[in-house]
Write a protein that holds these residues in place. Structure first.
Motif, PDB file in Angstrom:
ATOM      1  N   THR A 123      42.588  46.562  39.054  1.00 49.00           N
ATOM      2  CA  THR A 123      41.789  47.603  39.698  1.00 49.00           C
ATOM      3  C   THR A 123      41.511  48.806  38.816  1.00 49.00           C
ATOM      4  O   THR A 123      40.596  49.577  39.095  1.00 49.00           O
ATOM      5  CB  THR A 123      42.502  48.116  40.958  1.00 49.00           C
ATOM      6  N   ASP A 124      42.313  49.005  37.761  1.00 44.80           N
ATOM      7  CA  ASP A 124      42.264  50.190  36.907  1.00 44.80           C
ATOM      8  C   ASP A 124      42.566  51.456  37.705  1.00 44.80           C
ATOM      9  O   ASP A 124      42.133  52.549  37.352  1.00 44.80           O
ATOM     10  CB  ASP A 124      40.904  50.319  36.211  1.00 44.80           C
ATOM     11  N   ILE A 125      43.315  51.316  38.806  1.00 42.02           N
ATOM     12  CA  ILE A 125      43.744  52.442  39.630  1.00 42.02           C
ATOM     13  C   ILE A 125      45.201  52.750  39.303  1.00 42.02           C
ATOM     14  O   ILE A 125      46.046  51.856  39.345  1.00 42.02           O
ATOM     15  CB  ILE A 125      43.597  52.120  41.127  1.00 42.02           C
ATOM     16  N   ARG A 126      45.497  53.996  38.997  1.00 39.29           N
ATOM     17  CA  ARG A 126      46.871  54.388  38.684  1.00 39.29           C
ATOM     18  C   ARG A 126      47.687  54.452  39.979  1.00 39.29           C
ATOM     19  O   ARG A 126      47.319  55.117  40.944  1.00 39.29           O
ATOM     20  CB  ARG A 126      46.878  55.758  38.002  1.00 39.29           C
ATOM     21  N   ILE A 127      48.824  53.753  40.004  1.00 41.12           N
ATOM     22  CA  ILE A 127      49.708  53.733  41.161  1.00 41.12           C
ATOM     23  C   ILE A 127      50.842  54.722  40.912  1.00 41.12           C
ATOM     24  O   ILE A 127      51.563  54.624  39.922  1.00 41.12           O
ATOM     25  CB  ILE A 127      50.242  52.317  41.428  1.00 41.12           C
TER      26      ILE A 127
END
Length: 481
Positions: free
Chosen positions: A174-178
């Motif tokens: 997703t290239d979303i930082r968790i």
């Protein structure tokens, strides 16, 4: 056969064409525990000062060292919390299948809880267990490296390397930082539903399901304990019999649960709140950085959240052409992920003293304005993201590359483009200085140099667009049944 009725109710979760071990049924139970974890993070933690002892029940795991520095960059002030359901049979969970107590745990429940900047929106994004993904190299539970795999079900990541491997898999996809993770086991589910006095549901017909043990009449009910378990787990007796239909029913259940917790006095009733926290926290594991203080900070930032602004969606997906029993990301999934990465709160309107004269601003249509975007912010990929925002509003855009780092965003223009530059500058909240002509710009072209003060264009997309099949916690429980 195991005589435990709780175990017997969850042996038929797999597709009829694909036999599977009985453990898969427990993903539904985890779904519900996860939902309450989300509610706890965004709601009831605001009263933790009176109940701090309850938070001593939470276990912690250090994952940041394993993840390392090679992770997606944070593009906004949102908070992303990965919610996982574990089917471990350790400890008290052994009663739900003792023959599996030595098996590695699985997680068929993965939800990314996205808390929008400003604290007034939240979205729970579900990743189906049958989604086929690329899993990166991970460390197993003993710290040994496990090679990556090009095509596996997403739920295998947890079995291989726990929460750390799931985070690496999702961030790569997703290239979303968790920012944090919350992991829940299943033993506390019945206590959770009892602690809030049951969850309202609505049935369009009488149900007598031998497989799940669910037996309810048509109409509205408040269910808890084993009945609630059977309701969220039943597949073939409710809906169209597909797993997609069941996920939507689970989302409605979680929405109803969240709405009740937020609006029915649970948070203001000391005994009810303490019962809820004790039932929940005994089943939680989080990353080490998600301390009680961090939880409090998150909760305080989300005090403006109402049930109508808590959204439940499933990541865009479609049938896998190689296996009809599996799923793959839909073509529009990347657009959805981008909207999550770039989620933002509306820019604040500039306040001017009363009586301040207003200046007329040229209004050249966006389609008649040619713009080159240069990145002076120092943030990788910022020029491309701004170019996408400009294109979405109709501008003719090219990316000019990197510029010398600057704090202030600049609008420069070549000969013949003064009014075009002023029209663009009027759409930039962070633009303090007037547009300026420069010999470096091409005739008729506007150069936009992005500084570290960049927010976004006025009129740009704020928040995440409505998704197909989206459910809100405030929805009528009988809607669509």
């Amino acid at each position: 056969m195991n005589s435990n009725p709780m175990y017997m109710e969850y042996v038929d979760d797999a597709d009829p064409e694909e036999p599977a071990p009985p453990r898969r049924g427990w993903r539904i139970l985890g779904w519900v525990c996860i939902g309450l974890s989300a509610v706890m993070v965004v709601g009831s933690l605001t009263a933790y000062g009176l109940y701090r002892q309850a938070f001593g029940n939470i276990a912690h795991e250090d994952v940041n060292a394993k993840l390392g520095p090679d992770r997606p960059e944070k593009l906004n002030e949102a908070m992303n919390i990965l919610l996982l359901g574990s089917d471990t049979r350790a400890g008290a969970n052994a009663e739900y299948g003792r023959q599996m107590k030595d098996d590695p745990p699985r997680s068929d429940t993965m939800i990314l809880l996205h808390l929008s900047p400003g604290g007034e929106q939240a979205m729970a994004i579900s990743f189906p267990r049958d989604l086929m993904v690329q899993r990166p190299e991970c460390e197993d539970r003993e710290g040994k490296p496990v090679p990556g795999s090009g095509r596996v079900q997403i739920n295998s990541a947890f079995t291989v390397g726990g929460a750390t491997c799931v985070i690496k898999t999702l961030e790569g996809m997703t290239d979303i930082r968790i920012d944090h993770f919350v992991q829940v086991d299943f033993n506390g589910f019945k206590n959770i539903t009892k602690a809030i006095g049951g969850v309202p549901v609505c049935l369009s017909k009488d149900v007598d399901d031998e497989k799940s043990g669910l037996k309810l009449t048509r109409g509205e009910h408040e269910i808890e304990g084993e009945v609630a378990l059977a309701y969220v787990r039943a597949r073939y007796s409710l809906g169209d019999g597909t797993d997609t239909s069941r996920i939507q029913r689970q989302q409605k259940f979680l929405g109803a649960l969240a709405s009740k917790v937020m609006s029915k006095g649970v948070l203001t009733n000391p005994k009810a709140l303490l019962d809820l926290l004790n039932a929940t926290t005994k089943s939680l594991t989080t990353d080490s950085e998600l301390s009680v203080t961090a939880m409090m900070d998150i909760a305080q930032g989300m005090q403006g959240l109402s049930s109508g602004k808590l959204r439940f969606v499933t990541v865009p997906n479609g049938q896998d052409p190689l296996d009809k029993n599996r799923l793959i990301l839909a073509p529009d999934a990347e657009r959805f992920f981008q909207s999550v990465r770039q989620d933002k709160k509306p820019p604040e309107e500039e306040k001017k003293p009363a009586g301040t004269p207003t200046k007329a601003t040229p209004t050249i249509p966006a389609k008649q304005i040619r713009v080159r975007v240069f990145n002076g912010s120092g943030t990788d990929g910022q020029a491309g993201r701004v170019a996408d925002s400009l294109e979405a509003q109709g501008f003719q855009v090219t990316v000019g590359g990197n510029a010398e780092r600057t704090t202030a965003t600049e609008v420069l223009y070549g000969s013949g483009a003064e009014n075009q530059a002023k029209s663009l500058a009027a759409l930039i909240p962070s633009k303090p200085a007037p547009a300026a002509q420069t010999a470096d710009a091409q005739p008729g072209v506007v150069d936009l140099v992005i500084g570290t003060d960049w927010t976004d264009l006025k009129g740009g997309q704020v928040g995440i667009p409505k998704q197909q099949g989206e459910i809100r916690a405030s929805d009528d429980i009988c809607k669509g049944t």
